[in-house]
Design a protein around this motif. Structure first.
Motif, mmCIF file in Angstrom:
data_model
loop_
_atom_site.group_PDB
_atom_site.id
_atom_site.type_symbol
_atom_site.label_atom_id
_atom_site.label_comp_id
_atom_site.label_asym_id
_atom_site.label_seq_id
_atom_site.Cartn_x
_atom_site.Cartn_y
_atom_site.Cartn_z
ATOM 1 N N VAL A 62 4.463 9.331 8.174
ATOM 2 C CA VAL A 62 3.776 8.859 6.861
ATOM 3 C C VAL A 62 3.318 10.120 6.115
ATOM 4 N N GLU A 63 2.553 10.856 6.961
ATOM 5 C CA GLU A 63 1.834 11.992 6.265
ATOM 6 C C GLU A 63 2.871 13.260 6.168
ATOM 7 N N GLN A 64 3.831 13.441 6.979
ATOM 8 C CA GLN A 64 4.854 14.513 6.693
ATOM 9 C C GLN A 64 5.596 14.276 5.564
ATOM 10 N N SER A 65 5.919 12.897 5.321
ATOM 11 C CA SER A 65 6.907 12.392 4.099
ATOM 12 C C SER A 65 5.947 12.733 2.895
ATOM 13 N N LEU A 66 4.712 12.299 2.905
ATOM 14 C CA LEU A 66 3.988 12.434 1.604
ATOM 15 C C LEU A 66 3.780 13.944 1.380
ATOM 16 N N ARG A 67 3.509 15.015 2.384
ATOM 17 C CA ARG A 67 3.372 16.237 2.307
ATOM 18 C C ARG A 67 4.663 16.658 1.610
ATOM 19 N N GLY A 68 5.981 16.217 2.402
ATOM 20 C CA GLY A 68 7.148 16.587 1.704
ATOM 21 C C GLY A 68 7.472 16.381 0.408
ATOM 22 N N ALA A 69 6.754 15.255 -0.087
ATOM 23 C CA ALA A 69 7.000 14.918 -1.565
ATOM 24 C C ALA A 69 5.759 15.421 -2.393
ATOM 25 N N GLY A 70 4.906 16.260 -1.860
ATOM 26 C CA GLY A 70 3.907 16.634 -2.427
ATOM 27 C C GLY A 70 3.097 15.851 -3.011
ATOM 28 N N HIS B 48 14.064 0.840 10.389
ATOM 29 C CA HIS B 48 15.399 1.648 11.222
ATOM 30 C C HIS B 48 15.090 2.005 12.569
ATOM 31 N N GLY B 49 13.734 1.559 13.157
ATOM 32 C CA GLY B 49 13.199 2.080 14.371
ATOM 33 C C GLY B 49 13.109 3.464 14.754
ATOM 34 N N LEU B 50 12.603 4.249 13.757
ATOM 35 C CA LEU B 50 12.615 5.618 13.955
ATOM 36 C C LEU B 50 11.391 5.834 14.744
ATOM 37 N N VAL B 51 10.413 5.120 14.946
ATOM 38 C CA VAL B 51 8.987 5.499 15.402
ATOM 39 C C VAL B 51 8.833 4.612 16.665
ATOM 40 N N LYS B 52 8.108 5.222 17.677
ATOM 41 C CA LYS B 52 7.711 4.361 18.944
ATOM 42 C C LYS B 52 6.247 3.806 18.929
ATOM 43 N N SER B 53 5.471 4.647 18.103
ATOM 44 C CA SER B 53 3.919 4.357 18.099
ATOM 45 C C SER B 53 3.322 4.531 16.926
ATOM 46 N N LYS B 54 1.970 3.766 16.731
ATOM 47 C CA LYS B 54 1.261 4.021 15.553
ATOM 48 C C LYS B 54 0.947 5.467 15.094
ATOM 49 N N ALA B 55 0.787 6.294 16.380
ATOM 50 C CA ALA B 55 0.208 7.913 16.083
ATOM 51 C C ALA B 55 1.538 8.450 15.447
ATOM 52 N N ASP B 56 2.901 8.071 15.758
ATOM 53 C CA ASP B 56 4.097 8.717 15.343
ATOM 54 C C ASP B 56 4.357 8.125 14.010
ATOM 55 N N LEU B 57 4.078 7.011 13.844
ATOM 56 C CA LEU B 57 4.250 6.305 12.385
ATOM 57 C C LEU B 57 3.186 7.223 11.173
ATOM 58 N N ASP B 58 1.914 7.138 11.657
ATOM 59 C CA ASP B 58 0.922 7.971 10.950
ATOM 60 C C ASP B 58 1.387 9.348 10.514
ATOM 61 N N ASN B 59 1.996 10.077 11.624
ATOM 62 C CA ASN B 59 2.410 11.440 11.378
ATOM 63 C C ASN B 59 3.406 11.581 10.502
ATOM 64 N N SER C 200 0.886 -1.020 -0.203
ATOM 65 C CA SER C 200 0.149 -0.146 -0.178
ATOM 66 C C SER C 200 0.757 1.229 0.046
ATOM 67 N N ILE C 201 0.401 2.445 -0.474
ATOM 68 C CA ILE C 201 1.036 3.796 -0.435
ATOM 69 C C ILE C 201 1.586 4.066 1.158
ATOM 70 N N TYR C 202 0.787 3.555 2.118
ATOM 71 C CA TYR C 202 1.076 3.905 3.416
ATOM 72 C C TYR C 202 2.323 2.940 3.683
ATOM 73 N N GLU C 203 2.192 1.757 3.638
ATOM 74 C CA GLU C 203 3.478 0.599 3.778
ATOM 75 C C GLU C 203 4.582 1.234 2.931
ATOM 76 N N ASN C 204 4.576 1.729 1.764
ATOM 77 C CA ASN C 204 5.830 2.070 1.198
ATOM 78 C C ASN C 204 6.420 3.221 1.631
#
Lengths: 274, 240
Positions: A147-155, A134-145, A122-126
């Motif tokens: 993913v959103e920031q990265s997708l925003r960064g990529a327009g 890489h163990g960059l996030v602690k929680s699902k909420a962090d991960l959601d956030n 899925s787009i999300y999983e990508n």
């Protein structure tokens, strides 16, 4: 959010080299040579990559520009017969030092390829895959956030937010390429390598990626290989011209495209060979 | 490895077209200046008329060249030396078009001057000034044709000669006007002719600078000593 891999290099951050123009040298190639078996593909390349600038590598096919790009995050390691000589540093640290963890290196020096290559997920999983392993996030909420920031960064956020669970491969070519860029920036790299990122895209998708490159420059150091002279002229601040495995010249992009020093550069960019 | 032609041969044809058009415009402008001065000296109204009608051809050539350059930029996105060449072609064509206008203006004055008649003395200076400006024009067109910068600085320096000569001609014509007010009409027209020729020299200098830019990619330093001091001349000065 800070990448843990940074800690490997943390001690070296202070010793950042400064280039002639006052720009900080992020990566430095020192007499870089590359051999494929007995065949030498790259000869004594000295090239500085400045922090938060876009450096374009140009030259005819087979000139060694992609080979050099792939040395910058040791992608050439995957080719058995490939041997790299000379020295390449990231923040003054030798990236070919045996102590370096190549996986961590590639988190710091991300890559976007010619053909968009989203995972068959899925787009999300990508986007979530990298931060998770890489163990960059602690929680699902962090991960959601993230993913959103990265997708925003990529327009891509506005186009993708309502279909995050759909397969990434279902996006258009241009969207897929921006998904790959989102995937690359999700692990907070310092340098992003792009190997002809727009060659499979139409002009509008190309324009979006170019606009994105310009925005990414605020936070990342970018090295882009391109066959489009106009693209190099538009998106980069510095341009390095390769020919037959040699670095012909490197200079400010505006100088390269108005008054290059070397005849080989002149002939190539004006369409006289290659 | 000395590739001199584009992989896309039509691009070469385009660039050749531009260079030929500039050469054509240069030749025409040169001839117009020459004819306008000859018409002035010989009071040849027919020749003056030819100069006036030739200007149309020059204007048309400029329009054709502009269209071609716009098309080249749209189709080929020229860079480096090609970009400098087409960009400078636009500027050179604009200079040559102005040279044509100035020659036409001289030709137009031939009617007014010939009606009153004039002495050889009055036009001798104009003749000489014209020779200098024409030599300049020829020199820069040769420099463009051969893409050579070896004589560019000399061409620029020689513009000072034209300016100095224009200043002395200005004084001379002023003297004639003070000697006999009946000379004023003719001398005023001649003064404009002289000014036109001095301007032609300036355009030649502009072209020299464009050629320098095409060849080197650098601009000639902006500073040039100016010898045109006519803006400071008042009638009293001429007695001194």
């Amino acid at each position: 959010m800070k990448v843990e891999a940074d800690q490997v290099f943390a001690n070296n951050q202070a010793a950042a080299a400064v280039g002639a123009t006052g720009a900080v040298i992020k990566m430095k190639g020192d007499k870089v040579g590359v051999f494929y078996g007995s065949k030498q593909a790259l000869f004594d390349v000295d090239l500085d990559i400045y922090e938060r600038q876009v450096t374009a590598l140009i030259g005819p096919s087979g000139c060694g520009k992609s080979t050099f790009l792939r040395c910058l995050n040791r992608m050439n390691d995957t080719i058995d017969i490939c041997r790299v000589t000379g020295k390449i540093t990231l923040d003054s640290e030798d990236i070919y030092d045996p102590a370096i963890d190549v996986v961590e290196l590639r988190a710091r020096v991300g890559m976007v390829f010619q053909k968009p290559n989203p995972f068959p997920k899925s787009i999300y999983e990508n986007v979530a895959y990298g931060p998770r392993i890489h163990g960059l996030v602690k929680s699902k909420a962090d991960l959601d956030n993230l993913v959103e920031q990265s997708l925003r960064g990529a327009g891509l956020w506005e186009e993708a937010k309502d279909r995050l669970q759909e397969p990434g491969t279902g996006l258009s070519g241009g969207q897929q390429q921006r998904l790959c860029i989102a995937r690359a920036i999700a692990v907070a790299p310092e340098v992003i390598l792009m190997d002809e990122p727009c060659s499979a895209l139409d002009p509008i998708a190309t324009a979006k990626v170019e606009e994105l490159i310009d925005e990414l420059r605020e936070n990342y150091t970018i090295v882009i290989v391109t066959h489009s002279m106009q693209q190099a002229a538009r998106v980069s601040q510095r341009t390095a011209m390769f020919h037959l495995g040699e670095l012909v010249e490197v200079d400010d992009t505006k100088t390269i495209f108005t008054n290059p020093s070397e005849k080989r550069t002149q002939d190539y960019i004006t369409g006289r060979f290659g | 490895m000395v590739p001199t032609s584009h992989t896309v041969t039509a691009f070469d044809e385009d660039m050749k077209f531009v260079a030929h058009k500039i050469a054509e415009m240069g030749g025409l402008a040169e001839r117009m200046v020459e004819n306008s001065i000859r018409a002035l000296i010989k009071s040849d109204l027919q020749l003056a008329q030819k100069v006036i009608s030739d200007d149309l051809m020059l204007d048309e050539a400029q329009a054709t060249l502009d269209d071609k350059v716009i098309l080249i930029i749209a189709q080929r996105q020229p860079v480096a030396s090609d970009l400098r060449e087409v960009f400078s072609a636009i500027r050179i064509a604009s200079d040559l078009e102005r040279v044509g206008d100035l020659a036409k203006n001289i030709a137009k004055r031939v009617v007014a001057i010939s009606e009153r008649g004039h002495s050889v003395n009055l036009v001798r200076g104009i003749d000489h000034l014209g020779d200098l400006a024409l030599a300049q024009l020829k020199e820069v067109l040769d420099a463009f044709g051969s893409r050579s910068v070896t004589r560019i600085n000399m061409i620029r320096d020689r513009d000072d000669e034209i300016d100095a000569m224009y200043t002395s001609l200005f004084r001379e014509l002023l003297t004639y006007m003070m000697e006999d007010p009946r000379n004023i009409t003719t001398c005023t027209h001649l003064l404009f002719c002289a000014k036109n020729i001095e301007r032609i020299g300036d355009h030649a200098t502009n072209i020299a600078e464009s050629v320098y830019y095409i060849v080197t990619g650098e601009h000639l330093s902006a500073y040039r000593p100016k010898e045109d001091k006519t803006h400071r001349i008042v009638a009293d000065d001429t007695d001194a």
